[in-house]
Design a protein around this motif. Structure first.
Motif, PDB file in Angstrom:
ATOM      1  N   GLY A  14      33.434   1.478  53.094  1.00  0.00           N
ATOM      2  CA  GLY A  14      33.202   1.163  51.688  1.00  0.00           C
ATOM      3  C   GLY A  14      33.954   2.061  50.736  1.00  0.00           C
ATOM      4  N   VAL A  15      34.521   3.160  51.242  1.00  0.00           N
ATOM      5  CA  VAL A  15      35.303   4.076  50.403  1.00  0.00           C
ATOM      6  C   VAL A  15      36.770   3.687  50.488  1.00  0.00           C
ATOM      7  CG1 VAL A  15      36.126   6.460  50.156  1.00  0.00           C
ATOM      8  CG2 VAL A  15      33.697   5.992  50.567  1.00  0.00           C
ATOM      9  N   HIS A  16      37.423   3.592  49.316  1.00  0.00           N
ATOM     10  CA  HIS A  16      38.827   3.211  49.275  1.00  0.00           C
ATOM     11  C   HIS A  16      39.751   4.361  48.885  1.00  0.00           C
ATOM     12  CE1 HIS A  16      36.442  -0.473  48.661  1.00  0.00           C
ATOM     13  NE2 HIS A  16      37.394  -1.041  49.362  1.00  0.00           N
ATOM     14  N   THR A  17      39.258   5.266  48.040  1.00  0.00           N
ATOM     15  CA  THR A  17      40.075   6.369  47.552  1.00  0.00           C
ATOM     16  C   THR A  17      39.216   7.626  47.467  1.00  0.00           C
ATOM     17  OG1 THR A  17      41.445   4.888  46.206  1.00  0.00           O
ATOM     18  CG2 THR A  17      41.505   7.226  45.641  1.00  0.00           C
ATOM     19  N   VAL A  18      39.778   8.754  47.851  1.00  0.00           N
ATOM     20  CA  VAL A  18      39.117  10.044  47.678  1.00  0.00           C
ATOM     21  C   VAL A  18      39.956  10.874  46.721  1.00  0.00           C
ATOM     22  CG1 VAL A  18      38.339  12.174  48.793  1.00  0.00           C
ATOM     23  CG2 VAL A  18      38.078   9.983  49.971  1.00  0.00           C
ATOM     24  N   LEU A  19      39.374  11.250  45.603  1.00  0.00           N
ATOM     25  CA  LEU A  19      40.105  12.025  44.607  1.00  0.00           C
ATOM     26  C   LEU A  19      40.293  13.454  45.097  1.00  0.00           C
ATOM     27  CD1 LEU A  19      38.398  10.784  41.317  1.00  0.00           C
ATOM     28  CD2 LEU A  19      40.389   9.862  42.499  1.00  0.00           C
ATOM     29  N   VAL A  20      41.474  13.988  44.864  1.00  0.00           N
ATOM     30  CA  VAL A  20      41.837  15.317  45.344  1.00  0.00           C
ATOM     31  C   VAL A  20      42.218  16.197  44.163  1.00  0.00           C
ATOM     32  CG1 VAL A  20      43.440  16.630  46.769  1.00  0.00           C
ATOM     33  CG2 VAL A  20      42.649  14.383  47.538  1.00  0.00           C
ATOM     34  N   GLY A  21      41.616  17.366  44.102  1.00  0.00           N
ATOM     35  CA  GLY A  21      41.999  18.330  43.082  1.00  0.00           C
ATOM     36  C   GLY A  21      42.969  19.341  43.659  1.00  0.00           C
ATOM     37  N   THR A  22      43.861  19.852  42.827  1.00  0.00           N
ATOM     38  CA  THR A  22      44.818  20.829  43.323  1.00  0.00           C
ATOM     39  C   THR A  22      45.300  21.719  42.196  1.00  0.00           C
ATOM     40  OG1 THR A  22      46.892  21.118  44.525  1.00  0.00           O
ATOM     41  CG2 THR A  22      46.788  19.301  42.971  1.00  0.00           C
ATOM     42  N   GLY A  23      45.604  22.967  42.536  1.00  0.00           N
ATOM     43  CA  GLY A  23      46.106  23.903  41.543  1.00  0.00           C
ATOM     44  C   GLY A  23      47.514  24.373  41.834  1.00  0.00           C
TER      45      GLY A  23
END
Length: 230
Positions: A176-185
């Motif tokens: 059911g998950v299509h995209t996982v948001l990723v944070g980056t510095g």
């Protein structure tokens, strides 16, 4: 008809334009539902506005820190009006699996996961401390569990996974998950995250451990300096 006139009177916000229709930001309570009950005709009105070219896709995001059980998104899913939802889903909050994802799958709603590797899931010290607390309070049972080495739960075949890698790979493999948001510095951080996703789903035994140990939790994401729960 009043609902259509009210919605049609809205103007695009000053946010960057994502497409020819622009980006709109509206409240939901009092527009699509009121006090938890759908407003008659609201969903149909939104469909007509879409057909008229007022917007192309309709998305909704929750505020997981104060709605960790996804009550608002459950209403949104029931309305059938939305194309995409931004959902809080992580090791310590898997409640969307039963509370929300069956409806999003049924209505073919795209799901973007946020906060899968935020705060304690990007800080091994915070994750370890919270895991020990959960075990000590009886909220979580892991056998065997080494309080002196709580991150040992992330060890697979002699390899120690980072909490962030395990968190990303766990969320990305959820049905059911299509995209996982990723944070980056930094570029290095981004490359590290990409390598984590390239590894694919977690080994089945580790995934099953995370579901059996944490699957009942619906905790808000911990923010340093704030209470663990709202």
């Amino acid at each position: 008809m009043q609902t259509v006139r009210s919605l049609s009177a809205m103007r695009p916000t000053a946010l960057p334009r994502a497409d020819a229709g622009g980006t709109w930001v509206v409240d939901l309570d009092g527009v699509v539902w009121l006090a938890g009950e759908p407003i008659p005709g609201a969903a149909d009105a939104l469909d007509r506005l879409r057909e008229a070219g007022k917007f192309r896709f309709l998305g909704v995001s929750e505020r997981n820190s104060i709605d960790s059980s996804h009550e608002m998104l459950q209403l949104a899913a029931q309305s059938g009006a939305f194309d995409v939802m931004m959902v809080g889903f992580n090791l310590f909050n898997q409640s969307a699996r039963t509370a929300l994802f069956p409806a999003t799958i049924d209505h073919d709603v795209a799901v973007e996961v946020m906060a899968s590797a935020r705060s304690q899931f990007s800080r091994p010290d915070l994750f370890a401390a919270e895991l020990v607390r959960l075990v000590d309070t009886g909220e979580v049972t892991i056998e065997p569990f080494d309080r002196a080495d709580p991150l040992g739960v992330m060890r697979v075949g002699g390899r120690q996974l980072s909490v962030a890698e395990a968190s990303y790979r766990f969320a990305a493999a959820e049905p059911g998950v299509h995209t996982v948001l990723v944070g980056t510095g930094s570029i290095e951080h981004l490359e590290e995250n990409v390598r984590a996703f390239d590894e694919g789903p977690l080994p089945a035994p580790l995934r099953e451990l995370f579901i059996s140990a944490f699957g009942h939790l619906s905790n808000a994401v911990f923010v340093p300096g704030r209470p663990l729960r709202p």
